[in-house]
Design a protein around this motif. Structure first.
Motif, PDB file in Angstrom:
ATOM      1  N   UNK A   1      23.446  22.786 -34.513  1.00  0.00           N
ATOM      2  CA  UNK A   1      24.967  22.872 -34.560  1.00  0.00           C
ATOM      3  C   UNK A   1      25.489  21.427 -35.019  1.00  0.00           C
ATOM      4  N   UNK A   2      24.898  20.343 -34.613  1.00  0.00           N
ATOM      5  CA  UNK A   2      25.393  19.001 -34.898  1.00  0.00           C
ATOM      6  C   UNK A   2      24.537  18.445 -36.059  1.00  0.00           C
ATOM      7  N   UNK A   3      23.963  19.409 -36.912  1.00  0.00           N
ATOM      8  CA  UNK A   3      23.487  18.651 -38.213  1.00  0.00           C
ATOM      9  C   UNK A   3      21.966  18.138 -38.017  1.00  0.00           C
ATOM     10  N   UNK A   4      21.561  18.285 -36.867  1.00  0.00           N
ATOM     11  CA  UNK A   4      20.056  17.821 -36.752  1.00  0.00           C
ATOM     12  C   UNK A   4      19.197  18.936 -37.457  1.00  0.00           C
ATOM     13  N   UNK A   5      17.984  18.364 -37.664  1.00  0.00           N
ATOM     14  CA  UNK A   5      16.843  19.130 -38.131  1.00  0.00           C
ATOM     15  C   UNK A   5      15.638  18.772 -37.359  1.00  0.00           C
ATOM     16  N   UNK A   6      14.852  19.727 -37.398  1.00  0.00           N
ATOM     17  CA  UNK A   6      13.585  19.464 -36.429  1.00  0.00           C
ATOM     18  C   UNK A   6      12.697  18.658 -37.461  1.00  0.00           C
TER      19      UNK A   6
END
Length: 129
Positions: A115-120
């Motif tokens: 949701x905060x624009x972070x990716x795995x």
């Protein structure tokens, strides 16, 4: 001392604490590494070897997650480039959003962090949280 009924913690109570207490595991999951922008693709390839000398944002050394990470890094012969160490996971996440480095978090938080624009970047079940 009858002042506290429940403590939620990431590790069992130490044997040197002189109170009557019981530990119960509520659950556990693997750890995911998160990042933003181009660093995600760069460090996703050839995981976990790609993490050697990667910029990392890490929890402080007094946490169980950090101790587990340090052991895992050692076993994989990975030497992270530590950009910052954080007591506050929310602050760590904000700094991670800005692209300062890769950071670990329990895999169960993947949807929340997306949701905060972070990716795995990658996941591992060799580390438990």
């Amino acid at each position: 001392i009858n002042e506290l009924d429940l403590v939620l913690s990431d590790s069992p109570i130490s044997s040197n604490v002189k109170v009557k207490a019981y530990n119960h595991l509520l659950g556990e999951c693997g750890v995911s590494f998160f990042g933003s922008g181009k660093q995600v693709q760069k460090y996703r390839k050839n995981f976990p070897n790609s993490l050697h000398q990667a910029p990392f944002l890490l929890p402080t050394e007094n946490t169980s997650l950090r101790r587990s990470l340090d052991n895992w890094f050692y076993s994989k012969n990975i030497q992270p480039s530590i950009i910052g160490e954080f007591d506050d996971s929310a602050l760590l996440t904000v700094v991670g959003q800005q692209g300062w480095g890769i950071f670990p978090a329990p895999s169960i938080l993947e949807n929340e962090l997306k949701k905060y624009g972070l990716q795995v970047v990658a996941r591992t079940d060799e580390i438990h949280e």
